[in-house]
Scaffold this motif. Structure first.
Motif, PDB file in Angstrom:
ATOM      1  N   ASN A  37      87.969  18.476  64.679  1.00 28.12           N
ATOM      2  CA  ASN A  37      87.056  18.649  65.811  1.00 28.12           C
ATOM      3  C   ASN A  37      86.964  20.137  66.142  1.00 28.12           C
ATOM      4  OD1 ASN A  37      85.804  18.746  68.339  1.00 28.12           O
ATOM      5  ND2 ASN A  37      86.517  16.683  68.839  1.00 28.12           N
ATOM      6  N   THR A  38      85.792  20.708  65.878  1.00 25.43           N
ATOM      7  CA  THR A  38      85.647  22.159  66.076  1.00 25.43           C
ATOM      8  C   THR A  38      85.625  22.527  67.557  1.00 25.43           C
ATOM      9  OG1 THR A  38      83.275  21.827  65.812  1.00 25.43           O
ATOM     10  CG2 THR A  38      84.474  22.644  63.893  1.00 25.43           C
ATOM     11  N   LEU A  39      85.316  21.570  68.425  1.00 21.03           N
ATOM     12  CA  LEU A  39      85.293  21.866  69.878  1.00 21.03           C
ATOM     13  C   LEU A  39      86.701  22.012  70.427  1.00 21.03           C
ATOM     14  CD1 LEU A  39      82.539  19.715  71.627  1.00 21.03           C
ATOM     15  CD2 LEU A  39      82.755  22.198  71.571  1.00 21.03           C
ATOM     16  N   THR A  40      87.613  21.154  69.973  1.00 25.11           N
ATOM     17  CA  THR A  40      89.000  21.211  70.470  1.00 25.11           C
ATOM     18  C   THR A  40      89.892  22.019  69.521  1.00 25.11           C
ATOM     19  OG1 THR A  40      89.573  19.229  69.223  1.00 25.11           O
ATOM     20  CG2 THR A  40      88.778  18.894  71.483  1.00 25.11           C
ATOM     21  N   GLY A  41      89.446  22.230  68.303  1.00 23.64           N
ATOM     22  CA  GLY A  41      90.264  22.939  67.299  1.00 23.64           C
ATOM     23  C   GLY A  41      91.159  21.987  66.507  1.00 23.64           C
ATOM     24  N   GLU A  42      91.163  20.705  66.878  1.00 21.75           N
ATOM     25  CA  GLU A  42      92.028  19.712  66.215  1.00 21.75           C
ATOM     26  C   GLU A  42      91.768  19.662  64.694  1.00 21.75           C
ATOM     27  OE1 GLU A  42      91.007  15.727  67.337  1.00 21.75           O
ATOM     28  OE2 GLU A  42      92.449  14.870  65.942  1.00 21.75           O
ATOM     29  N   GLY A  43      92.854  19.792  63.926  1.00 21.79           N
ATOM     30  CA  GLY A  43      92.773  19.612  62.472  1.00 21.79           C
ATOM     31  C   GLY A  43      92.173  20.777  61.700  1.00 21.79           C
ATOM     32  N   LEU A  44      91.762  21.843  62.403  1.00 24.67           N
ATOM     33  CA  LEU A  44      91.026  22.922  61.717  1.00 24.67           C
ATOM     34  C   LEU A  44      91.889  23.723  60.737  1.00 24.67           C
ATOM     35  CD1 LEU A  44      88.538  24.775  64.115  1.00 24.67           C
ATOM     36  CD2 LEU A  44      88.086  23.597  61.951  1.00 24.67           C
ATOM     37  N   SER A  45      93.047  24.221  61.224  1.00 26.17           N
ATOM     38  CA  SER A  45      93.879  25.064  60.331  1.00 26.17           C
ATOM     39  C   SER A  45      94.309  24.268  59.121  1.00 26.17           C
ATOM     40  CB  SER A  45      95.137  25.548  61.040  1.00 26.17           C
ATOM     41  OG  SER A  45      94.810  26.013  62.280  1.00 26.17           O
ATOM     42  N   GLU A  46      94.665  22.991  59.339  1.00 21.42           N
ATOM     43  CA  GLU A  46      95.150  22.162  58.227  1.00 21.42           C
ATOM     44  C   GLU A  46      94.071  22.033  57.147  1.00 21.42           C
ATOM     45  OE1 GLU A  46      95.284  21.512  61.406  1.00 21.42           O
ATOM     46  OE2 GLU A  46      97.268  20.782  61.998  1.00 21.42           O
ATOM     47  N   ILE A  47      92.825  21.769  57.570  1.00 23.44           N
ATOM     48  CA  ILE A  47      91.793  21.517  56.546  1.00 23.44           C
ATOM     49  C   ILE A  47      91.310  22.819  55.897  1.00 23.44           C
ATOM     50  CG2 ILE A  47      89.643  21.499  57.925  1.00 23.44           C
ATOM     51  CD1 ILE A  47      89.449  18.616  56.241  1.00 23.44           C
ATOM     52  N   LEU A  48      91.372  23.926  56.650  1.00 23.70           N
ATOM     53  CA  LEU A  48      90.901  25.205  56.080  1.00 23.70           C
ATOM     54  C   LEU A  48      91.932  25.851  55.157  1.00 23.70           C
ATOM     55  CD1 LEU A  48      88.901  27.051  58.879  1.00 23.70           C
ATOM     56  CD2 LEU A  48      88.207  25.260  57.335  1.00 23.70           C
TER      57      LEU A  48
END
Ligand SMILES: NC(=O)c1ccc[n+]([C@@H]2O[C@H](COP(=O)([O-])OP(=O)(O)OC[C@H]3O[C@@H](n4cnc5c(N)ncnc54)[C@H](OP(=O)(O)O)[C@@H]3O)[C@@H](O)[C@H]2O)c1
Length: 252
Positions: A37-48
């Protein structure tokens, strides 16, 4: 290359994931459904982590002025920050031809804000400006509808198939960052009022299109060439009539 497609479940995103895969890339769809979720930042670092490219083809669930601005500003900030931390080397974003000429519209103010953040960040980038998708024509009509009447200005429009938009974004994601903007558009120009009249009549939609030079487009007044690209845009192949003939009536 490993390319994370933000909005990978959407109209353009799902086509983009398929096309990148066909060209030998590892395409990773990301959206709230898959825990990103780009709005909350959830999961971003892991997937990038370990990714070379981010292709952002997400869209705001709401087109209301404040909501859409918050969506594009917050999600773009979060994305660029996570790209910096994880070492992503190319941010590709999909935006709209004429965005900078449409600042009267809340939606386009949000796209201007998205593009500004990208241009000011340290991440190498490419922005793809596409014209209106054929698939978006019904939504243009709906936004301009009052009762049984659809009011539209007789300005130029050069729409294109979503499939061709996804191909253009895919080519850009597979190439080097241009640190600038490219324009892609359909092969033919129409007048906006006539195009919508033709599309509604092909779908036996009873609404009447009234030509009104002052009719706003998502809140913005349009000039003759506001929606069309400059000379030098890359032109896609699919013509409106062939898209219409191949597209089931139920397609939005
Ligand atoms: N419409 C046009 O004619 C036109 C023309 C040129 C450019 N564009 C641009 O094209 C882009 C894509 O449009 P589209 O019609 O393909 O969009 P769409 O079908 O509405 O898809 C939007 C995508 O964004 C995802 N998303 C929503 N909120 C998210 C969040 N918080 N975090 C991560 N992902 C999120 C959605 O995920 P879920 O499926 O989980 O909701 C979905 O995958 C937009 O940026 C638009 O400005 C549009």
């Amino acid at each position: 290359m490993r390319v994370v497609v933000i909005g990978g479940t959407g109209l353009i995103g799902s086509k983009l994931v398929t096309k990148l895969g066909e060209h030998g890339h590892e395409a990773v769809p990301a959206s709230p459904e898959s825990g990103v979720n780009t709005l909350t930042g959830e999961g971003l670092s892991e997937i990038l982590d370990g990714s070379d490219v981010v292709a952002d083809v997400s869209n705001s669930p709401s087109f209301e002025d404040a909501a859409v601005l918050q969506f594009f500003e917050t999600s773009t900030r979060n994305l660029l920050a996570a790209e910096k931390t994880t070492g992503v080397g190319h941010h590709v974003a999909l935006s709209v031809v004429g965005t900078d000429r449409l600042a009267e519209s809340g939606y386009f103010r949000a796209k201007i804000a998205q593009e500004k953040l990208i241009k000011e960040s340290s991440i190498p980038y490419s922005i793809v400006h596409a014209t209106q998708f054929f698939e978006f024509i019904k939504r243009i009509a709906d936004a301009a509808t009052d009762g049984n009447t659809v009011r539209l200005a007789p300005v130029l429009i050069q729409p294109m198939a979503a499939d061709d938009v996804a191909s253009a974004v895919g080519r850009t994601a597979g190439g080097s960052p241009i640190n600038g903007t490219i324009e892609v558009a359909g092969p033919e120009q129409f007048h906006l009022d006539e195009l919508i009249r033709k599309a509604l009549s092909a779908r036996k939609d009873p609404r009447e299109v009234v030509t009104d030079p002052k009719a706003p487009y998502f809140g913005a007044q349009l000039g003759e060439r506001t929606l069309v690209p400059e000379d030098g845009a890359t032109l896609a192949e699919t013509r409106f009539e062939s898209w219409l003939a191949q597209t089931p009536v139920s397609t939005p």
